[in-house]
Enzyme design. Structure first.
Site, mmCIF file in Angstrom:
data_model
loop_
_atom_site.group_PDB
_atom_site.id
_atom_site.type_symbol
_atom_site.label_atom_id
_atom_site.label_comp_id
_atom_site.label_asym_id
_atom_site.label_seq_id
_atom_site.Cartn_x
_atom_site.Cartn_y
_atom_site.Cartn_z
ATOM 1 N N CYS A 63 -4.301 -3.947 2.563
ATOM 2 C CA CYS A 63 -3.552 -5.032 3.225
ATOM 3 C C CYS A 63 -3.696 -6.372 2.513
ATOM 4 O O CYS A 63 -3.276 -7.408 3.030
ATOM 5 C CB CYS A 63 -4.010 -5.183 4.665
ATOM 6 S SG CYS A 63 -4.010 -3.638 5.551
ATOM 7 N N GLU B 17 0.856 -1.184 0.000
ATOM 8 C CA GLU B 17 0.000 0.000 0.000
ATOM 9 C C GLU B 17 0.891 1.232 0.000
ATOM 10 O O GLU B 17 0.421 2.342 -0.218
ATOM 11 C CB GLU B 17 -0.884 -0.051 1.268
ATOM 12 C CG GLU B 17 -1.830 1.096 1.476
ATOM 13 C CD GLU B 17 -1.235 2.233 2.312
ATOM 14 O OE1 GLU B 17 -1.988 3.121 2.691
ATOM 15 O OE2 GLU B 17 -0.005 2.253 2.574
ATOM 16 N N HIS C 287 -5.650 -11.616 9.443
ATOM 17 C CA HIS C 287 -4.991 -10.322 9.260
ATOM 18 C C HIS C 287 -5.069 -9.594 10.605
ATOM 19 O O HIS C 287 -6.133 -9.548 11.234
ATOM 20 C CB HIS C 287 -5.708 -9.512 8.167
ATOM 21 C CG HIS C 287 -5.278 -8.084 8.142
ATOM 22 N ND1 HIS C 287 -3.961 -7.720 7.979
ATOM 23 C CD2 HIS C 287 -5.967 -6.922 8.302
ATOM 24 C CE1 HIS C 287 -3.857 -6.398 8.026
ATOM 25 N NE2 HIS C 287 -5.063 -5.886 8.224
ATOM 26 N N SER D 27 -8.612 -3.434 3.216
ATOM 27 C CA SER D 27 -9.694 -2.439 3.217
ATOM 28 C C SER D 27 -10.024 -2.020 1.797
ATOM 29 O O SER D 27 -9.224 -2.125 0.881
ATOM 30 C CB SER D 27 -9.273 -1.219 4.031
ATOM 31 O OG SER D 27 -9.307 -1.526 5.394
ATOM 32 N N SER E 273 -14.445 0.173 9.771
ATOM 33 C CA SER E 273 -13.492 -0.751 9.138
ATOM 34 C C SER E 273 -13.503 -2.105 9.842
ATOM 35 O O SER E 273 -13.331 -3.151 9.210
ATOM 36 C CB SER E 273 -12.073 -0.155 9.115
ATOM 37 O OG SER E 273 -11.485 -0.132 10.409
ATOM 38 N N LYS F 31 -11.639 -10.425 17.893
ATOM 39 C CA LYS F 31 -12.964 -10.110 17.340
ATOM 40 C C LYS F 31 -13.270 -11.040 16.159
ATOM 41 O O LYS F 31 -14.409 -11.491 15.990
ATOM 42 C CB LYS F 31 -13.000 -8.651 16.858
ATOM 43 C CG LYS F 31 -12.905 -7.605 17.969
ATOM 44 C CD LYS F 31 -12.857 -6.200 17.349
ATOM 45 C CE LYS F 31 -12.470 -5.130 18.340
ATOM 46 N NZ LYS F 31 -13.481 -4.833 19.353
ATOM 47 N N THR G 240 -2.003 2.081 16.067
ATOM 48 C CA THR G 240 -2.068 0.872 15.223
ATOM 49 C C THR G 240 -1.163 1.022 14.000
ATOM 50 O O THR G 240 -1.440 0.458 12.946
ATOM 51 C CB THR G 240 -3.523 0.546 14.785
ATOM 52 O OG1 THR G 240 -4.036 1.614 13.969
ATOM 53 C CG2 THR G 240 -4.437 0.368 15.974
ATOM 54 N N ASN H 40 1.062 -2.982 13.014
ATOM 55 C CA ASN H 40 0.420 -3.316 11.737
ATOM 56 C C ASN H 40 1.426 -3.161 10.604
ATOM 57 O O ASN H 40 1.982 -2.087 10.408
ATOM 58 C CB ASN H 40 -0.792 -2.404 11.495
ATOM 59 C CG ASN H 40 -1.674 -2.926 10.358
ATOM 60 O OD1 ASN H 40 -1.370 -3.943 9.744
ATOM 61 N ND2 ASN H 40 -2.766 -2.230 10.096
HETATM 62 N N1 CAA Z 1 -8.175 -0.331 29.457
HETATM 63 C C1 CAA Z 1 -8.422 -1.435 28.706
HETATM 64 N N2 CAA Z 1 -9.127 -1.386 27.535
HETATM 65 C C2 CAA Z 1 -9.574 -0.187 27.113
HETATM 66 C C3 CAA Z 1 -9.344 1.005 27.849
HETATM 67 C C4 CAA Z 1 -8.617 0.895 29.079
HETATM 68 N N3 CAA Z 1 -8.349 1.956 29.820
HETATM 69 N N4 CAA Z 1 -9.922 2.020 27.187
HETATM 70 C C5 CAA Z 1 -10.480 1.498 26.071
HETATM 71 N N5 CAA Z 1 -10.268 0.163 26.037
HETATM 72 C C6 CAA Z 1 -10.671 -0.780 24.992
HETATM 73 C C7 CAA Z 1 -12.027 -0.507 24.405
HETATM 74 O O1 CAA Z 1 -13.054 -1.053 25.190
HETATM 75 C C8 CAA Z 1 -11.891 -1.185 23.049
HETATM 76 O O2 CAA Z 1 -12.021 -2.588 23.206
HETATM 77 P P1 CAA Z 1 -13.211 -3.359 22.415
HETATM 78 O O3 CAA Z 1 -13.001 -3.077 20.983
HETATM 79 O O4 CAA Z 1 -12.992 -4.784 22.782
HETATM 80 O O5 CAA Z 1 -14.479 -2.766 22.924
HETATM 81 C C9 CAA Z 1 -10.441 -0.939 22.687
HETATM 82 O O6 CAA Z 1 -9.762 -0.612 23.893
HETATM 83 C C10 CAA Z 1 -10.244 0.208 21.699
HETATM 84 O O7 CAA Z 1 -10.932 1.312 22.199
HETATM 85 P P2 CAA Z 1 -11.759 2.279 21.242
HETATM 86 O O8 CAA Z 1 -12.595 1.468 20.309
HETATM 87 O O9 CAA Z 1 -12.411 3.296 22.055
HETATM 88 O O10 CAA Z 1 -10.528 2.907 20.432
HETATM 89 P P3 CAA Z 1 -10.535 4.041 19.387
HETATM 90 O O11 CAA Z 1 -11.912 4.477 19.034
HETATM 91 O O12 CAA Z 1 -9.591 5.076 19.865
HETATM 92 O O13 CAA Z 1 -9.863 3.371 18.078
HETATM 93 C C11 CAA Z 1 -9.476 1.835 16.351
HETATM 94 C C12 CAA Z 1 -9.631 2.016 17.848
HETATM 95 C C13 CAA Z 1 -10.806 2.074 15.628
HETATM 96 C C14 CAA Z 1 -9.001 0.402 16.055
HETATM 97 C C15 CAA Z 1 -8.401 2.850 15.812
HETATM 98 O O14 CAA Z 1 -7.161 2.566 16.401
HETATM 99 C C16 CAA Z 1 -8.259 2.872 14.301
HETATM 100 O O15 CAA Z 1 -8.987 3.576 13.609
HETATM 101 N N6 CAA Z 1 -7.271 2.106 13.747
HETATM 102 C C17 CAA Z 1 -7.037 2.068 12.294
HETATM 103 C C18 CAA Z 1 -8.071 1.272 11.544
HETATM 104 C C19 CAA Z 1 -7.963 -0.226 11.794
HETATM 105 O O16 CAA Z 1 -6.958 -0.745 12.252
HETATM 106 N N7 CAA Z 1 -9.025 -0.970 11.432
HETATM 107 C C20 CAA Z 1 -9.037 -2.412 11.571
HETATM 108 C C21 CAA Z 1 -9.969 -3.083 10.579
HETATM 109 S S1 CAA Z 1 -9.525 -2.585 8.909
HETATM 110 C C22 CAA Z 1 -8.137 -3.536 8.549
HETATM 111 O O17 CAA Z 1 -7.876 -4.511 9.183
HETATM 112 C C23 CAA Z 1 -7.250 -3.078 7.440
HETATM 113 C C24 CAA Z 1 -6.047 -2.415 8.028
HETATM 114 O O18 CAA Z 1 -5.054 -3.061 8.313
HETATM 115 C C25 CAA Z 1 -6.102 -0.981 8.263
#
Ligand code: CAA
Length: 413
Positions: A120, A88, A245, A332, A213, A254, A163, A299
């Protein structure tokens, strides 16, 4: 022997990882961002994240990984008839990363060479295309080299920042593979146009609709698995490992939960102690043991799935010899493939060649200030005439050293 039986012996013959010399500790990043470290360590499952300097790019990491795969597995570069780099993070809108790598590895001029891009998913696309190339007979006994090489950048203070990561995984695809054969029948694909993650031509940083995503990834898993094995509800019981992945380690949990729900016939929830225990036990047995490299590297986009395979083979190639595993690749945008592989008897002989632990132990822990400065330098690096690897503490490798007359320069130092 029918056609399918002959194809069954195609798969991954060699594997090697290469990555940057520096990493960021996730606790340091959490503290700098005013976030509870437990969110990154437990909520996302990440311990460390590989960070590339401007002198370490997609080409240098791919060439390093490719050389390790060829040398470590005693493969003559002259035997490579196809080279595909899945990425990418291309370095040019037109010129493929693969053609730089072709020269750097001294491959034959009759080797077909190109780059694949689908977020990816590029390396899985390269792997299956290589299997088809071999199965068609066009390979004429030669092997394919498929390299996944990427730098994941979301930018400072973004939800995606924890990430990120960087690295390359090279795999040689061949008939009679020494590591993993891939079943050419139980393999399923999925494609759907979605805006879950993308990177416009003008941006060094990816844009992501993060939570969407995750949903797109899980939908793709369900559909690709059905395309591979049908609506069966007993696939997991015949598997010894499930590889996914891994954009961040918690995503594998998940994904595994979703696979189990497909077989269970309903949602698994913490409120139902018995089914949650079933999920925990299944995850601990089939998924968790092979996520340690991902947790320490972050990642690496196209290579992330294959990093879990390296982790599995370096730890358990012996005990899992002859056993079936599943592999799920998600890119994605989106595209996905689910397939079933078989650990080849004798694969444990190659443990030393594929284990990257010495490389990881030699990495340097970056301070937050260094990491932020590296990101700023990277924004300018494509246009700089001269870059000095030693100013980033780098030596003993191949590095990008600047762009002169609009041509990228690569130098061994
Ligand atoms: N202690 C322990 N756990 C905690 C915590 C704490 N103090 N605070 C939050 N958490 C947990 C949350 O409960 C959540 O867990 P669950 O998902 O099991 O509920 C986890 O930590 C993450 O918290 P949030 O969802 O609130 O985190 P966020 O909104 O800040 O963002 C994310 C998380 C969406 C993955 C973000 O990092 C992101 O956008 N990443 C890039 C996109 C991505 O990786 N997507 C994955 C699918 S797409 C793909 O796979 C292709 C690719 O490679 C990009």
């Amino acid at each position: 022997m029918n056609g399918n039986q002959a194809l069954k012996l195609t798969g991954i013959d060699a594997l090697a990882f290469a990555g940057p010399a520096g990493f960021l500790d996730m606790t340091d990043l959490a503290r700098a961002r005013g976030v509870d470290p437990s969110k990154y360590l437990n909520g996302l499952g990440q311990r460390r994240m590989a960070i590339a300097t401007p002198c370490e790019d997609t080409v240098t990491m791919a060439a390093d990984a490719g050389a390790r795969a060829l040398e470590g597995f005693d493969i003559d570069p002259a035997d490579i008839g196809t080279l595909i780099v899945g990425t990418e993070t291309g370095v040019d809108h037109s010129k493929p990363v693969a053609v730089y790598v072709h020269e750097l590895l001294g491959l034959d001029q009759h080797c077909r060479t190109f780059e694949t891009k689908h977020a990816c998913y590029g390396a899985m696309a390269g792997l299956t295309a290589s299997m088809d190339w071999i199965a068609s007979g066009r390979s004429r006994g030669r092997k394919a080299l498929v390299i996944a090489s990427d730098i994941a950048r979301y930018g400072l203070n973004t939800p995606g920042e924890p990430t990120q990561g960087a690295g390359a995984v090279a795999m040689v695809v061949a008939d009679q593979p020494r590591l993993l054969s891939i079943d050419p029948v139980r393999i399923g694909d999925y494609t759907r146009q979605v805006m879950d993650f993308w990177r416009p031509l003008y941006s060094k940083y990816a844009f992501a609709d993060g939570h969407y995503s995750i949903q797109c990834y899980l939908d793709a898993l369900v559909s690709a698995r059905i395309d591979a094995v049908g609506e069966r509800d007993d696939v997991l019981e015949s598997l010894s490992a499930c590889l996914y992945h891994v954009p961040f380690v918690k995503m594998a949990f998940k994904a595994h939960k979703r696979q189990l729900e497909m077989e269970f016939g309903g949602e698994l929830s913490r409120d139902h102690t018995e089914s949650w225990q079933l999920l925990s036990q299944s995850f601990e047995r089939l998924v968790a043991p092979w996520l340690s490299l991902n947790a320490d590297i972050g990642n690496i986009y196209t290579g992330s799935l294959f990093l879990t395979l390296i982790d599995l083979l370096r730890q358990s190639a012996d005990s899992l010899a002859g056993r079936e595993i599943s592999l799920f690749s998600y890119g994605s945008g989106c595209g996905a493939t689910y397939c079933i592989g078989n650990i080849v008897d004798g694969a444990d002989r190659w443990r030393g060649a594929l284990d990257p632990v010495a490389q990881l132990d030699a990495r340097r822990r970056l301070s937050i200030e260094e990491y932020e400065a590296l990101l700023a330098d990277t924004e300018l690096a494509d246009r700089l005439e001269r870059l000095e690897p030693s100013s980033y503490g780098l030596e003993g490798g191949l590095y990008y050293t600047g762009t002169r007359d609009h041509c990228r320069q690569y130098t061994r130092i």
